[in-house]
Design a protein around this motif. Structure first.
Motif, PDB file in Angstrom:
ATOM      1  N   CYS A   1      49.057   1.258 -14.806  1.00 25.80           N
ATOM      2  CA  CYS A   1      48.825   2.303 -15.821  1.00 25.80           C
ATOM      3  C   CYS A   1      48.138   1.722 -17.043  1.00 25.80           C
ATOM      4  O   CYS A   1      48.676   0.831 -17.701  1.00 25.80           O
ATOM      5  CB  CYS A   1      50.143   2.949 -16.226  1.00 25.80           C
TER       6      CYS A   1
ATOM      7  N   CYS B   1      45.422   5.563 -19.360  1.00 26.31           N
ATOM      8  CA  CYS B   1      44.108   6.190 -19.138  1.00 26.31           C
ATOM      9  C   CYS B   1      42.977   5.559 -19.951  1.00 26.31           C
ATOM     10  O   CYS B   1      41.839   6.054 -19.917  1.00 26.31           O
ATOM     11  CB  CYS B   1      44.144   7.705 -19.300  1.00 26.31           C
TER      12      CYS B   1
ATOM     13  N   CYS C   1      48.114  12.343 -16.901  1.00 27.22           N
ATOM     14  CA  CYS C   1      49.406  12.793 -16.386  1.00 27.22           C
ATOM     15  C   CYS C   1      50.157  13.610 -17.441  1.00 27.22           C
ATOM     16  O   CYS C   1      50.774  14.623 -17.135  1.00 27.22           O
ATOM     17  CB  CYS C   1      50.237  11.613 -15.905  1.00 27.22           C
TER      18      CYS C   1
HETATM   19 FE1  SF4 Z   1      48.824   5.934 -16.749  1.00 27.10          FE
HETATM   20 FE2  SF4 Z   1      49.180   8.549 -16.464  1.00 27.10          FE
HETATM   21 FE3  SF4 Z   1      46.759   7.624 -17.009  1.00 27.10          FE
HETATM   22 FE4  SF4 Z   1      47.814   7.160 -14.639  1.00 27.10          FE
HETATM   23  S1  SF4 Z   1      47.281   9.175 -15.487  1.00 27.10           S
HETATM   24  S2  SF4 Z   1      46.763   5.653 -15.941  1.00 27.10           S
HETATM   25  S3  SF4 Z   1      49.955   6.926 -15.117  1.00 27.10           S
HETATM   26  S4  SF4 Z   1      48.530   7.499 -18.342  1.00 27.10           S
END
Ligand code: SF4
Ligand code: SF4
Length: 82
Positions: A37, A40, A49
């Motif tokens: 993670c 993002c 998410c």
């Molecule tokens: Fe992390 Fe959520 Fe982004 Fe995936 S979608 S990298 S779990 S913050």
């Protein structure tokens, strides 16, 4: 890294949104691999998410606090992009 709390209702909408494939179904609830993670960073301005979670159960993980720079380094390692 972010973390999924036990308020997760297993709705499954976050898993396909993760650009790093960091989310998977755990034994009882969904879980985030802190090694994958990037919050993002490198992919999106906002954690995807968190954007889609209907119950708002994905806070920052107090056991995996990372600076923006650290998250960029992780992104570069994961993707090979500079
Ligand atoms: Fe992390 Fe959520 Fe982004 Fe995936 S979608 S990298 S779990 S913050
Ligand atoms: Fe759980 Fe939220 Fe992911 Fe749905 S979007 S599976 S409630 S963490």
């Amino acid at each position: 890294s972010l973390i999924i709390t036990d308020e997760c209702i297993n709705c499954d909408v976050c898993e396909p949104e993760c650009p790093n494939e960091a989310i998977s179904q755990g034994e009882e609830i969904y879980q985030i691999d802190p090694n994958k993670c990037t919050e993002c960073v490198g992919h999106y301005d906002e954690p995807q998410c968190v954007q889609v979670c209907p119950v708002d159960c994905i806070p920052k993980d107090a056991n995996h606090v990372e600076s923006e720079d650290m998250l960029w380094v992780k992104y570069e390692k994961l993707t090979g992009n500079k």
